[in-house]
Every structure is written in structure tokens, then in C-alpha cells.
Design an enzyme around this catalytic site. Structure first.
Site, PDB file in Angstrom:
ATOM      1  N   HIS A   1      37.395   5.144  10.968  1.00  0.00           N
ATOM      2  CA  HIS A   1      37.949   3.976  11.698  1.00  0.00           C
ATOM      3  C   HIS A   1      38.793   3.244  10.464  1.00  0.00           C
ATOM      4  CE1 HIS A   1      37.846   0.040  14.054  1.00  0.00           C
ATOM      5  NE2 HIS A   1      37.552   1.088  14.825  1.00  0.00           N
TER       6      HIS A   1
ATOM      7  N   ASP B   1      31.794  -6.777  13.977  1.00  0.00           N
ATOM      8  CA  ASP B   1      32.178  -7.002  15.531  1.00  0.00           C
ATOM      9  C   ASP B   1      31.990  -5.802  16.296  1.00  0.00           C
ATOM     10  OD1 ASP B   1      32.136  -9.666  15.448  1.00  0.00           O
ATOM     11  OD2 ASP B   1      34.306  -9.692  14.817  1.00  0.00           O
TER      12      ASP B   1
ATOM     13  N   GLU C   1      32.104 -17.744  15.421  1.00  0.00           N
ATOM     14  CA  GLU C   1      33.559 -17.237  14.973  1.00  0.00           C
ATOM     15  C   GLU C   1      34.586 -17.782  15.770  1.00  0.00           C
ATOM     16  OE1 GLU C   1      34.393 -12.918  15.542  1.00  0.00           O
ATOM     17  OE2 GLU C   1      32.688 -12.165  14.157  1.00  0.00           O
TER      18      GLU C   1
END
Length: 530
Positions: free
Chosen positions: A109, A170, A281
Site C-alpha cells: 500500500h 482508516d 474526523e
């Protein structure tokens, strides 16, 4: 007769010369192959529990950013930690004359080729075997896991014991070693700090091939170096992660603001309040219409009539996203606390949207979007993300210029924005953050449409990112990059600032040949560090 003998000698000489030339050329060919192939032949002599693959290496040259593709010479599929140590030690012992480097790759990632090793060795951390994940549910709560384990698997295993990690990212389909090498942040970080603030112990393979256990009390310098160390000081092969009791359900809330000043003030109030939400958030909505219609599938508006009358008009809006954890026997009390907390906020009343979901469903919510994007072929596209830490005192200047000017008309993906408390971060780790007590994460999570030359194309997004960074520099905002990417050592020196000398000293101690994580482009093998 003489003529025949002379002819015979000449033929023998020519045969000898030809044989010698063939042998000579073969030796040169072997030598050239050894020099230009990253010397994989010496790696083939290693005794491993797993195996090295010299042919199927293309996947290790790709990542989520989908912009850099650097082929390694080999991919290590380790069955044990000793496989990693053996490989790194072998390359260490080859010395500075060898150009071989090593990169640990988790779930791939990375954004800028950070987990790639051009003509080096990439370690597939997801292949790492070893002791199974173990949850400790007595006295001190923690889970002992492989560095190649995915956070989503930790979540599923730990909730079986009524426990879960305190701090998350997240997106949960990332490896432990990958996020701990950066920081690991999400909406819980204001309260619990990043993931690197919730680690009891690490097992690390250094750039010398040593296997070292480290913690606050044991080999503490290595422990703090590796946490947020961008893979520069060691490969995280095992970790003990702090746990807390897991809730049964989550009350998930979204509200909208049209004014950034009010939005930021409410966010800052919430992260400092005594009784507050468990997750805080925010995100920016640029030039979007029909937004609330998209939410209605998973959120119920507090007042359906008022919500249906709300018109965004394409203006820039700011969404506050909140979550409160619920245990079944405390549901009424939690509802009262939520109502009380919301009553002091100044959001647009008609935009209060609520949902009640399971804890796992809430934490793994981004994966739902991934599945949808994959089905449309929109996941494996370039992702020119830009992540910034911005001091609280400069966030209004930043918002005015970036959201009001640079990105006034378009955005190509989510823009996260939320404040964090510096007191929850350990300044002994390698992460660089702003000096102020409160700072904001602003993350531009763009996706580029392949081959597009328009506003959704890669070049346009990169130009926008460049404009944002140039503004931050000329306005002297004191911004620091999260998941940083620079191309010169001078830029890295500026990024680390006063911490640069410590960073260099740690490198010379734990990876003196600069074998590890070459894709970060901080140090070059066999080059001086200072």
C-alpha cells in the site's frame, strides 16, 4: 610428409586458440552476468526455510500509488524470521562493494515506491510464518502478532476475547510492520495517539542481520528508532500491541458546516473536552451536489423533512464525522451523552445524520468502498496522495488558500482534515510532527483517471499538489509531510530539521551500509550519511 606434419601442428594450434577463446568469452559472460544481475547467484547458496524467487518479481515492483515500478532481482518468501535475518546478514557481509539492498513489503500500500528495491531483494512480509497470533486477555491486555499480519485479522481475532487495539488506521487491510514504520493514525489518535504510541514490544531484524527484541526498557533506542522510522533501521518481524475492551456497537454520526472557522472550532473543542466522542474526523466536500442523497442508504437524517430541503448548491462544505462506542447495557446513557455533546456544536441542524452499526462494520467501512471500486476497475489506478501535518495556528490560512483557491472548483478524492493532540505522541520515535500542542492532519486522497488529460488526470493532480506544497513553503506554515516523499537528501534534512543528526546517528548504528528501505530515497548505499 613434412607438409602433413606442419599442417597437423597448425590445425592443433588453431584448435587450441579457438578453445581458449571460447573459454575466455564464457568466463567474461559469467562475470558480466554476476555484475549486472544484482549478484543473485550468491543468494542461491543460502539455506532458508522459505525460498527466494528470481523469476516472479513483477508484483513486488508495484504498489497502491501505481506510479513507480522498480524491478528487484529477487523476492524472498520467508517462512521464518531467520530467513529474513540470514538474507540481510548475507548482503551485509558482502560489504559496500555490493549494490544489493533490501525492502520489506507488506500489503503493497505504499504510494511512491517506498517498499521497492531496484535490482535488490524485496521481502514478502505476508509470507512470514511463525508463532500464531496470541491474544493476552488477563492483567495487561495485548496481542502478539507477526509484522506481516493484517490489522483486519487482528480485529477479528481480538474481538473474540472482547478486546481490540486502541488506535487504528482508516483502512485495515494493511500490515502491522507497514503502519508502525510510519505512525498509523485515524479518528482515535486524538485520544490514544497513533498506533506507534500503543506498542509494548518489537522484534526487529537490523541492517546487519541481527534479530533483536526491543521495548521501552530493553534496547529502547532501537525500539524508538524503528517506530515511525520509515523502515530505515530495521524490519519489524513481530509486535505486541496494546488492547482495550471492545464495544458492542457504534453510534456513527455525520453533520455539515458551511463555515470552516466554526467547523475547526468545534473539532478543537471536541478533542479537548472531558466527555467526548471516541472517534473524531472531518472531511472537505468540494463542489458536490446531491451529497445527502448518497448518505441516505447508510444514514438516517434526524429530521427527514429538513434534510430533504437542504441544498448544497455546489459550495465547499465541511463534514464532521463522529462515533461513540456503545455497550448494550449502557445504551441509554450513551444516547444521552451523544445528545449532550451535539447540543453545544454549531453545525447546520438539518444535516444531522445518524447510524448504528457493529464495531467491526464501522472500523472496516473503507473496505466496502474498495470492493465497489475494484468491481468498476477503479482501484488499481494512480493514487498521487498528499498527506500533511499543519500547525493549529496556520490551519485557517491553509484552508483559505487551498480550499478557497487552489481546489475551489474540483477535487479528485476524499480530503480528510482533523486535529490531533501532540501530547499523545512520543517525541523519542522517528516521526516528525509540528511543534504546536495541536496540529491537523490534512490528507488529499486523490485518484487519477488513466490517460486523462483533464482535471481528473495524473498531471493535473500532481500540479495541484505542487501548488499546495509551494504555498506551504512560501507562507512558512511549518508544515510536515506524513508518509513523506522527497528525492534528495537535502530535502530530507530539511524535513527532519533538528532531528536529522539523531536520524543519521541511528542509521549508522543499525544499518551502516544503508541496505534497508532504499525506496524511501533517504540514504544511498555506500554513500556517506552526513
Amino acid at each position: 610428409m613434412r607438409y602433413t606434419a606442419a599442417s597437423f601442428l597448425r590445425q592443433n594450434n588453431m584448435l587450441f586458440i579457438r578453445s581458449f577463446m571460447v573459454l575466455f568469452l564464457c568466463c567474461i559472460t559469467v562475470k558480466i552476468n554476476l555484475c549486472f544481475s544484482g549478484i543473485p547467484y550468491s543468494l542461491k547458496t543460502l539455506t532458508l526455510d522459505g525460498h527466494l524467487n528470481f523469476d516472479e518479481v513483477h508484483n513486488a515492483a508495484r504498489d497502491f500509488g501505481n506510479r513507480y515500478q522498480l524491478l528487484p532481482s529477487a523476492v524472498l518468501h520467508p517462512n521464518s524470521v531467520s530467513d529474513i535475518a540470514t538474507t540481510v546478514k548475507h548482503i551485509w557481509e558482502m560489504g559496500s562493494h555490493s549494490e544489493l539492498t533490501v525492502a520489506a513489503r507488506g500489503h503493497g500500500h505504499s504510494l511512491q515506491g517506498q517498499a521497492q528495491a531496484h535490482q535488490g531483494v524485496v521481502i514478502n512480509m505476508e509470507s512470514l510464518q511463525g508463532p500464531k497470533m496470541q491474544v493476552y486477555a488477563e492483567n495487561s491486555f495485548y496481542v502478539d502478532v507477526s509484522g506481516g499480519e493484517l490489522w483486519i485479522n487482528i480485529l477479528h481475532e481480538s474481538v473474540k476475547y472482547g478486546l481490540a487495539p486502541k488506535s487504528w488506521t482508516d483502512y485495515l487491510h494493511l500490515t502491522v510492520g507497514g503502519t508502525l514504520s510510519n505512525a498509523g493514525i485515524s479518528g482515535q489518535a486524538f485520544q490514544h495517539g497513533p498506533q506507534i504510541s500503543n506498542v509494548h514490544q518489537l522484534e526487529v531484524v537490523t541492517g546487519k542481520g541481527e534479530i533483536i527484541n526491543c521495548s521501552e526498557k530493553q534496547n529502547s533506542e532501537l525500539f524508538h528508532s524503528v517506530l515511525g522510522g520509515l523502515g530505515q533501521f530495521g524490519i519489524i518481524t513481530r509486535a505486541r500491541i496494546s488492547l482495550e475492551p471492545a464495544p458492542d456497537m457504534v453510534k456513527w454520526i455525520r453533520v455539515l458546516y458551511s463555515d470552516f472557522v466554526t467547523f475547526a472550532r468545534d473539532q478543537e473543542y471536541l478533542i479537548s473536552a472531558e466527555k467526548t466522542f471516541d472517534y473524531i474526523e472531518g472531511f472537505v466536500i468540494v463542489n458536490r451536489t446531491g451529497l445527502l442523497n448518497n448518505w441516505r442508504s447508510s444514514f438516517d437524517p434526524q429530521d427527514p423533512v429538513q434534510a430533504s430541503q437542504f441544498k448544497s448548491g455546489g459550495q465547499t462544505l465541511f463534514c464532521l464525522e463522529l462515533a461513540k462506542y456503545i455497550n448494550k447495557d449502557e445504551k441509554d446513557l450513551v444516547n444521552q451523552e451523544v445528545e449532550s455533546s451535539l447540543s453545544v456544536l454549531n453545525y447546520i441542524p438539518s444535516t444531522l445524520f445518524l447510524s448504528e452499526v457493529s464495531y467491526i462494520e464501522f472500523l472496516d467501512r473503507v473496505h466496502v468502498s474498495e470492493v465497489k471500486l475494484r468491481s468498476k476497475g477503479l482501484w488499481e489506478v494512480p493514487h498521487p496522495w498528499l498527506n500533511l501535518f499543519i500547525p493549529q495556528s496556520k490551519i485557517h490560512d491553509f484552508a483559505k488558500e487551498v480550499f478557497g483557491n487552489i481546489l475551489a472548483e474540483t477535487s479528485n478524492g476524499p480530503i480528510l482534515i482533523y486535529p490531533l493532540n501532540k501530547s499523545k505522541w512520543d517525541n523519542r520515535t522517528s516521526v516528525v510532527i509540528p511543534e504546536e500542542d495541536v496540529f491537523y492532519l490534512v490528507a488529499f486522497l486523490s485518484s487519477a483517471v488513466p490517460s486523462s488529460k483533464g482535471t481528473d488526470g495524473l498531471e493535473h493532480i500532481l500540479t495541484q499538489n505542487k501548488r499546495i506544497l509551494e504555498y506551504c513553503e512560501t507562507a512558512h506554515l511549518g508544515v510536515k509531510q506524513y508518509l513523506p516523499h522527497y528525492t534528495t537528501q537535502e530535502q530530507w534534512r530539511s524535513h527532519f530539521g533538528p532531528q536529522w543528526e539523531v536520524f543519521v546517528q541511528r542509521k549508522s548504528t543499525y544499518d551502516p551500509l544503508a541496505i534497508l528501505a532504499p525506496g524511501q530515497r533517504i540514504f544511498q548505499k555506500a554513500m556517506p550519511f552526513s
